[in-house]
Design a protein around this motif. Sequence first.
Motif, short mmCIF file in Angstrom:
data_model
loop_
_atom_site.label_atom_id
_atom_site.label_comp_id
_atom_site.label_asym_id
_atom_site.label_seq_id
_atom_site.Cartn_x
_atom_site.Cartn_y
_atom_site.Cartn_z
N ALA A 43 54.27 68.35 23.52
CA ALA A 43 55.31 69.38 23.63
C ALA A 43 56.24 69.09 24.81
CB ALA A 43 54.67 70.76 23.79
N ILE A 44 55.69 68.67 25.92
CA ILE A 44 56.49 68.37 27.11
C ILE A 44 57.39 67.17 26.85
CG2 ILE A 44 56.35 67.52 29.50
CD1 ILE A 44 53.81 69.38 29.74
N VAL A 45 56.84 66.13 26.26
CA VAL A 45 57.64 64.93 25.98
C VAL A 45 58.67 65.20 24.88
CG1 VAL A 45 57.56 62.53 25.21
CG2 VAL A 45 55.90 63.35 26.89
N THR A 46 58.33 66.02 23.91
CA THR A 46 59.30 66.38 22.88
C THR A 46 60.49 67.09 23.51
OG1 THR A 46 57.63 66.53 21.14
CG2 THR A 46 59.66 67.78 20.80
N PHE A 48 61.47 66.98 26.88
CA PHE A 48 62.18 66.27 27.94
C PHE A 48 62.28 64.76 27.78
CE2 PHE A 48 60.22 70.04 29.97
CZ PHE A 48 61.39 70.72 30.24
N GLY A 49 61.59 64.19 26.80
CA GLY A 49 61.63 62.74 26.61
C GLY A 49 61.13 62.00 27.84
N SER A 50 61.75 60.88 28.13
CA SER A 50 61.30 60.06 29.26
C SER A 50 61.58 60.72 30.60
CB SER A 50 61.94 58.67 29.19
OG SER A 50 63.34 58.78 29.33
N ARG A 51 62.42 61.77 30.62
CA ARG A 51 62.66 62.49 31.88
C ARG A 51 61.41 63.18 32.39
NH1 ARG A 51 66.47 66.64 32.38
NH2 ARG A 51 65.69 67.48 30.44
N ALA A 52 60.41 63.36 31.51
CA ALA A 52 59.16 64.01 31.91
C ALA A 52 58.34 63.14 32.85
CB ALA A 52 58.32 64.37 30.68
N VAL A 53 58.68 61.85 32.94
CA VAL A 53 57.97 60.92 33.80
C VAL A 53 58.78 60.67 35.07
CG1 VAL A 53 57.11 58.54 34.00
CG2 VAL A 53 56.82 59.80 31.86
N ASN A 54 58.12 60.81 36.22
CA ASN A 54 58.76 60.57 37.50
C ASN A 54 58.67 59.08 37.82
OD1 ASN A 54 59.66 60.41 40.10
ND2 ASN A 54 58.27 61.95 40.92
N LYS A 55 59.73 58.35 37.50
CA LYS A 55 59.72 56.90 37.67
C LYS A 55 59.91 56.47 39.12
CE LYS A 55 60.93 56.01 32.96
NZ LYS A 55 61.85 55.46 31.99
N GLN A 56 60.17 57.41 40.03
CA GLN A 56 60.27 57.08 41.44
C GLN A 56 58.93 57.28 42.16
OE1 GLN A 56 63.15 58.84 40.09
NE2 GLN A 56 63.91 56.76 39.98
N SER A 57 57.94 57.80 41.46
CA SER A 57 56.66 58.13 42.10
C SER A 57 55.83 56.89 42.40
CB SER A 57 55.85 59.07 41.21
OG SER A 57 55.36 58.38 40.07
N THR A 58 54.98 57.03 43.39
CA THR A 58 54.03 55.98 43.73
C THR A 58 53.11 55.70 42.55
OG1 THR A 58 54.09 56.70 46.02
CG2 THR A 58 52.24 55.32 45.40
N PRO A 72 56.16 57.71 27.06
CA PRO A 72 55.86 58.72 28.08
C PRO A 72 54.54 59.47 27.82
CG PRO A 72 58.15 58.89 27.40
CD PRO A 72 57.50 57.88 26.50
N GLU A 73 54.22 59.71 26.55
CA GLU A 73 52.96 60.39 26.24
C GLU A 73 51.77 59.60 26.77
OE1 GLU A 73 55.79 61.44 22.82
OE2 GLU A 73 55.33 59.66 23.99
N ALA A 74 51.79 58.28 26.59
CA ALA A 74 50.69 57.43 27.06
C ALA A 74 50.64 57.40 28.58
CB ALA A 74 50.85 56.02 26.50
N GLN A 75 51.78 57.39 29.22
CA GLN A 75 51.83 57.36 30.67
C GLN A 75 51.25 58.65 31.26
OE1 GLN A 75 56.03 56.67 31.17
NE2 GLN A 75 55.80 54.45 31.04
N ILE A 76 51.63 59.79 30.72
CA ILE A 76 51.13 61.07 31.22
C ILE A 76 49.66 61.23 30.89
CG2 ILE A 76 51.34 63.59 31.04
CD1 ILE A 76 54.39 63.12 30.61
N ALA A 77 49.24 60.79 29.71
CA ALA A 77 47.82 60.88 29.35
C ALA A 77 46.97 60.00 30.27
CB ALA A 77 47.62 60.46 27.89
N ALA A 78 47.48 58.84 30.63
CA ALA A 78 46.73 57.92 31.49
C ALA A 78 46.65 58.44 32.92
CB ALA A 78 47.37 56.54 31.48
N GLN A 79 47.73 59.03 33.40
CA GLN A 79 47.78 59.51 34.79
C GLN A 79 48.69 60.75 34.83
OE1 GLN A 79 46.62 60.33 37.77
NE2 GLN A 79 46.00 58.19 37.86
N PRO A 80 48.12 61.94 34.66
CA PRO A 80 48.93 63.16 34.58
C PRO A 80 49.85 63.39 35.78
CG PRO A 80 46.67 63.61 33.94
CD PRO A 80 46.71 62.21 34.46
N THR A 81 49.49 62.89 36.95
CA THR A 81 50.32 63.14 38.14
C THR A 81 51.64 62.38 38.10
OG1 THR A 81 49.15 61.43 39.39
CG2 THR A 81 48.34 63.70 39.60
N VAL A 82 51.84 61.52 37.10
CA VAL A 82 53.13 60.83 36.95
C VAL A 82 54.18 61.76 36.34
CG1 VAL A 82 52.87 59.82 34.64
CG2 VAL A 82 54.14 58.58 36.40
#
Length: 108
Positions: A43-46, A48-58, A72-82
């Motif tokens: 739902a979040i990725v639907t 916001f798309g790739s904007r849901a991922v903070n690409k500046q984060s550590t 983005p779904e795989a990135q958030i599932a792997a590490q929610p803090t992204v």
Amino acid sequence: MIVYGISTCDTTKKAVKAIERAGLPVIFRDIRANPLTRDEIDAIVTEFGSRAVNKQSTTYRSFSDFLRESEPEAQIAAQPTVMKRPVIQTETGWHLGWDAEVEAALLG
């Protein structure tokens, strides 16, 4: 209203405090302590798309090349803090981050 974030995120704390000060009911959901479901991530990725991922984060910068190239779904599932924070779900829609525009939309 549900605010998705982590308890150590200053922006998330600022959003929750502002919403509470405005007298609005708010549920804080710590995505580290209570991970997002697959449906919530979708739902979040639907929304916001790739904007849901903070690409500046550590966290994002520590990803392997494979994970950086993933959806983005795989990135958030792997590490929610992204996930960019906070994500705010209201009865009428979704909001990403906490800036003047989001604050005005939610608090008037």
